[in-house]
Design a protein around this motif. Structure first.
Motif, PDB file in Angstrom:
ATOM      1  N   ARG A  24       0.846  -1.194   0.000  1.00  0.00           N
ATOM      2  CA  ARG A  24       0.000   0.000   0.000  1.00  0.00           C
ATOM      3  C   ARG A  24       0.879   1.240   0.000  1.00  0.00           C
ATOM      4  NH1 ARG A  24      -2.241   0.732   4.842  1.00  0.00           N
ATOM      5  NH2 ARG A  24      -0.746  -0.600   5.874  1.00  0.00           N
ATOM      6  N   THR A  25       0.320   2.355  -0.494  1.00  0.00           N
ATOM      7  CA  THR A  25       1.004   3.636  -0.383  1.00  0.00           C
ATOM      8  C   THR A  25       0.006   4.765  -0.580  1.00  0.00           C
ATOM      9  OG1 THR A  25       3.054   4.792  -0.972  1.00  0.00           O
ATOM     10  CG2 THR A  25       1.717   3.967  -2.808  1.00  0.00           C
ATOM     11  N   LEU A  26       0.446   5.976  -0.303  1.00  0.00           N
ATOM     12  CA  LEU A  26      -0.358   7.182  -0.441  1.00  0.00           C
ATOM     13  C   LEU A  26       0.404   8.138  -1.346  1.00  0.00           C
ATOM     14  CD1 LEU A  26      -2.868   8.788   0.480  1.00  0.00           C
ATOM     15  CD2 LEU A  26      -1.495   9.633   2.382  1.00  0.00           C
ATOM     16  N   LEU A  27      -0.278   8.676  -2.366  1.00  0.00           N
ATOM     17  CA  LEU A  27       0.378   9.497  -3.378  1.00  0.00           C
ATOM     18  C   LEU A  27      -0.257  10.867  -3.527  1.00  0.00           C
ATOM     19  CD1 LEU A  27       0.409   6.812  -6.189  1.00  0.00           C
ATOM     20  CD2 LEU A  27       2.354   7.447  -4.743  1.00  0.00           C
ATOM     21  N   GLY A  28       0.571  11.839  -3.847  1.00  0.00           N
ATOM     22  CA  GLY A  28       0.138  13.162  -4.291  1.00  0.00           C
ATOM     23  C   GLY A  28       0.734  13.364  -5.666  1.00  0.00           C
ATOM     24  N   SER A  29       1.804  14.167  -5.745  1.00  0.00           N
ATOM     25  CA  SER A  29       2.497  14.353  -7.020  1.00  0.00           C
ATOM     26  C   SER A  29       3.471  13.214  -7.295  1.00  0.00           C
ATOM     27  CB  SER A  29       3.237  15.693  -7.038  1.00  0.00           C
ATOM     28  OG  SER A  29       4.191  15.738  -5.996  1.00  0.00           O
ATOM     29  N   CYS A  30       3.727  12.388  -6.297  1.00  0.00           N
ATOM     30  CA  CYS A  30       4.598  11.219  -6.466  1.00  0.00           C
ATOM     31  C   CYS A  30       3.923  10.194  -7.377  1.00  0.00           C
ATOM     32  CB  CYS A  30       4.878  10.554  -5.117  1.00  0.00           C
ATOM     33  SG  CYS A  30       5.781  11.585  -3.960  1.00  0.00           S
ATOM     34  N   ILE A  31       4.708   9.232  -7.805  1.00  0.00           N
ATOM     35  CA  ILE A  31       4.222   8.159  -8.672  1.00  0.00           C
ATOM     36  C   ILE A  31       4.483   6.822  -8.003  1.00  0.00           C
ATOM     37  CG2 ILE A  31       4.601   6.931 -10.866  1.00  0.00           C
ATOM     38  CD1 ILE A  31       3.325   9.554 -11.457  1.00  0.00           C
ATOM     39  N   ALA A  32       3.523   5.925  -8.138  1.00  0.00           N
ATOM     40  CA  ALA A  32       3.728   4.515  -7.795  1.00  0.00           C
ATOM     41  C   ALA A  32       3.586   3.720  -9.085  1.00  0.00           C
ATOM     42  CB  ALA A  32       2.710   4.032  -6.774  1.00  0.00           C
ATOM     43  N   VAL A  33       4.506   2.797  -9.278  1.00  0.00           N
ATOM     44  CA  VAL A  33       4.436   1.866 -10.404  1.00  0.00           C
ATOM     45  C   VAL A  33       4.390   0.472  -9.805  1.00  0.00           C
ATOM     46  CG1 VAL A  33       5.644   0.941 -12.428  1.00  0.00           C
ATOM     47  CG2 VAL A  33       5.680   3.410 -11.974  1.00  0.00           C
ATOM     48  N   GLN A  91       2.905  -7.269 -15.999  1.00  0.00           N
ATOM     49  CA  GLN A  91       1.844  -6.285 -16.169  1.00  0.00           C
ATOM     50  C   GLN A  91       2.238  -5.084 -15.321  1.00  0.00           C
ATOM     51  OE1 GLN A  91      -1.992  -7.953 -15.225  1.00  0.00           O
ATOM     52  NE2 GLN A  91      -1.728  -9.647 -16.653  1.00  0.00           N
ATOM     53  N   VAL A  92       2.284  -3.921 -15.955  1.00  0.00           N
ATOM     54  CA  VAL A  92       2.761  -2.708 -15.292  1.00  0.00           C
ATOM     55  C   VAL A  92       1.626  -1.695 -15.227  1.00  0.00           C
ATOM     56  CG1 VAL A  92       4.458  -0.841 -15.404  1.00  0.00           C
ATOM     57  CG2 VAL A  92       5.089  -3.137 -16.166  1.00  0.00           C
ATOM     58  N   LYS A  93       1.471  -1.089 -14.064  1.00  0.00           N
ATOM     59  CA  LYS A  93       0.436  -0.074 -13.859  1.00  0.00           C
ATOM     60  C   LYS A  93       1.078   1.143 -13.197  1.00  0.00           C
ATOM     61  CE  LYS A  93      -2.960  -3.740 -13.398  1.00  0.00           C
ATOM     62  NZ  LYS A  93      -3.892  -4.437 -12.524  1.00  0.00           N
ATOM     63  N   MET A  94       0.558   2.334 -13.521  1.00  0.00           N
ATOM     64  CA  MET A  94       1.125   3.588 -13.005  1.00  0.00           C
ATOM     65  C   MET A  94       0.030   4.435 -12.366  1.00  0.00           C
ATOM     66  SD  MET A  94       3.100   6.618 -15.106  1.00  0.00           S
ATOM     67  CE  MET A  94       4.713   5.879 -15.128  1.00  0.00           C
ATOM     68  N   PHE A  95       0.381   5.050 -11.226  1.00  0.00           N
ATOM     69  CA  PHE A  95      -0.579   5.838 -10.460  1.00  0.00           C
ATOM     70  C   PHE A  95       0.078   7.094  -9.912  1.00  0.00           C
ATOM     71  CE2 PHE A  95      -1.299   1.332 -10.143  1.00  0.00           C
ATOM     72  CZ  PHE A  95      -2.606   1.217 -10.585  1.00  0.00           C
ATOM     73  N   GLY A  96      -0.726   8.151  -9.736  1.00  0.00           N
ATOM     74  CA  GLY A  96      -0.253   9.362  -9.073  1.00  0.00           C
ATOM     75  C   GLY A  96       0.016  10.501 -10.028  1.00  0.00           C
ATOM     76  N   GLY A  97       0.954  11.351  -9.630  1.00  0.00           N
ATOM     77  CA  GLY A  97       1.310  12.502 -10.452  1.00  0.00           C
ATOM     78  C   GLY A  97       0.286  13.616 -10.406  1.00  0.00           C
ATOM     79  N   GLY A  98      -0.455  13.691  -9.309  1.00  0.00           N
ATOM     80  CA  GLY A  98      -1.503  14.704  -9.189  1.00  0.00           C
ATOM     81  C   GLY A  98      -0.969  16.067  -8.788  1.00  0.00           C
ATOM     82  N   HIS A  99      -1.790  17.071  -9.013  1.00  0.00           N
ATOM     83  CA  HIS A  99      -1.508  18.423  -8.517  1.00  0.00           C
ATOM     84  C   HIS A  99      -2.041  18.482  -7.092  1.00  0.00           C
ATOM     85  CE1 HIS A  99      -0.416  20.364 -12.303  1.00  0.00           C
ATOM     86  NE2 HIS A  99      -1.345  19.630 -12.865  1.00  0.00           N
ATOM     87  N   ILE A 116       5.178  11.739 -14.407  1.00  0.00           N
ATOM     88  CA  ILE A 116       4.435  10.869 -15.327  1.00  0.00           C
ATOM     89  C   ILE A 116       5.198  10.715 -16.642  1.00  0.00           C
ATOM     90  CG2 ILE A 116       2.333  10.649 -16.721  1.00  0.00           C
ATOM     91  CD1 ILE A 116       0.924  12.292 -14.413  1.00  0.00           C
ATOM     92  N   GLU A 117       5.591  11.833 -17.223  1.00  0.00           N
ATOM     93  CA  GLU A 117       6.268  11.824 -18.521  1.00  0.00           C
ATOM     94  C   GLU A 117       7.558  11.004 -18.472  1.00  0.00           C
ATOM     95  OE1 GLU A 117       8.701  15.210 -20.702  1.00  0.00           O
ATOM     96  OE2 GLU A 117       6.539  15.577 -20.854  1.00  0.00           O
ATOM     97  N   ALA A 136      -2.389  12.029 -12.927  1.00  0.00           N
ATOM     98  CA  ALA A 136      -2.697  13.463 -13.074  1.00  0.00           C
ATOM     99  C   ALA A 136      -3.930  13.830 -12.247  1.00  0.00           C
ATOM    100  CB  ALA A 136      -2.837  13.852 -14.530  1.00  0.00           C
ATOM    101  N   GLY A 137      -4.562  14.935 -12.585  1.00  0.00           N
ATOM    102  CA  GLY A 137      -5.716  15.403 -11.823  1.00  0.00           C
ATOM    103  C   GLY A 137      -5.289  16.182 -10.593  1.00  0.00           C
ATOM    104  N   HIS A 138      -6.272  16.535  -9.793  1.00  0.00           N
ATOM    105  CA  HIS A 138      -6.053  17.307  -8.569  1.00  0.00           C
ATOM    106  C   HIS A 138      -6.504  16.482  -7.377  1.00  0.00           C
ATOM    107  CE1 HIS A 138      -5.145  21.095 -10.649  1.00  0.00           C
ATOM    108  NE2 HIS A 138      -5.963  20.612 -11.563  1.00  0.00           N
ATOM    109  N   GLY A 139      -5.542  16.034  -6.576  1.00  0.00           N
ATOM    110  CA  GLY A 139      -5.908  15.273  -5.386  1.00  0.00           C
ATOM    111  C   GLY A 139      -4.892  14.216  -5.026  1.00  0.00           C
TER     112      GLY A 139
END
Length: 168
Positions: A24-33, A91-99, A116-117, A136-139
């Motif tokens: 588990r983890t908690l993300l803001g602008s960080c990324i989890a892969v 199988q690779v999934k990416m999450f986070g990168g929010g404002h 993200i990029e 992306a997104g806000h949150g």
């Protein structure tokens, strides 16, 4: 099957485990892969803060820092290589990168977007294909990865653009 290992991944950490693991983890602008090998039921997750170090330096396994995407990915690649598997097997999934910061709003390329990029380019360049993403997104996002099934659950807590996530 009984879940035996429940890991909360802090920023800058990389963890791989077997089918008895949940990460588990908690993300803001960080990324989890997340990486998941469906046949072997092994997988892992990284949680990075920035694409790369500001100063270039010679990277080797003894000085890798998971706070940076490039280095977190190298740590993940090391695990993948030790299992004798190939990047294409995962199988690779990416999450986070929010404002999440007021300072990010309106910037041309905020931290989350750069994360993200960079992550997508690095992964594609090393034989990984991102099959799912929630970026992306806000949150903020709370991520739970079940290594037994490869399932990833995302709880997204949106905030309105330009509005801080908490009150003073």
């Amino acid at each position: 099957m009984t879940l035996q290992i429940d890991i909360f991944l802090q920023p800058g950490e990389v963890y791989f485990g077997d089918r008895e693991t949940r990460i588990r983890t908690l993300l803001g602008s960080c990324i989890a892969v997340t990486w998941w090998h469906p046949t072997r039921q092994v997988g892992g997750m990284c949680h990075y803060l920035l694409p790369q170090r500001s100063q270039s330096q010679q990277l080797n396994m003894s000085n890798l820092d998971g706070r940076y995407a490039e280095e977190a990915f190298l740590l993940a690649m090391h695990y993948i290589q030790t299992t004798g598997t190939l990047p294409a097997d995962y199988q690779v999934k990416m999450f986070g990168g929010g404002h999440v910061l007021i300072a990010d709003v309106g910037k041309t390329l905020a931290v989350g977007e750069r994360n993200i990029e960079f992550g997508k380019k690095w992964l594609a360049g090393h034989g990984f294909r991102v099959s799912r993403e929630h970026v992306a997104g806000h949150g903020h996002r709370h991520i739970v990865f079940d290594v037994a099934t490869g399932d990833v659950w995302v709880r997204f807590s949106p905030q309105h653009e330009g509005v801080p996530s908490s009150k003073p």
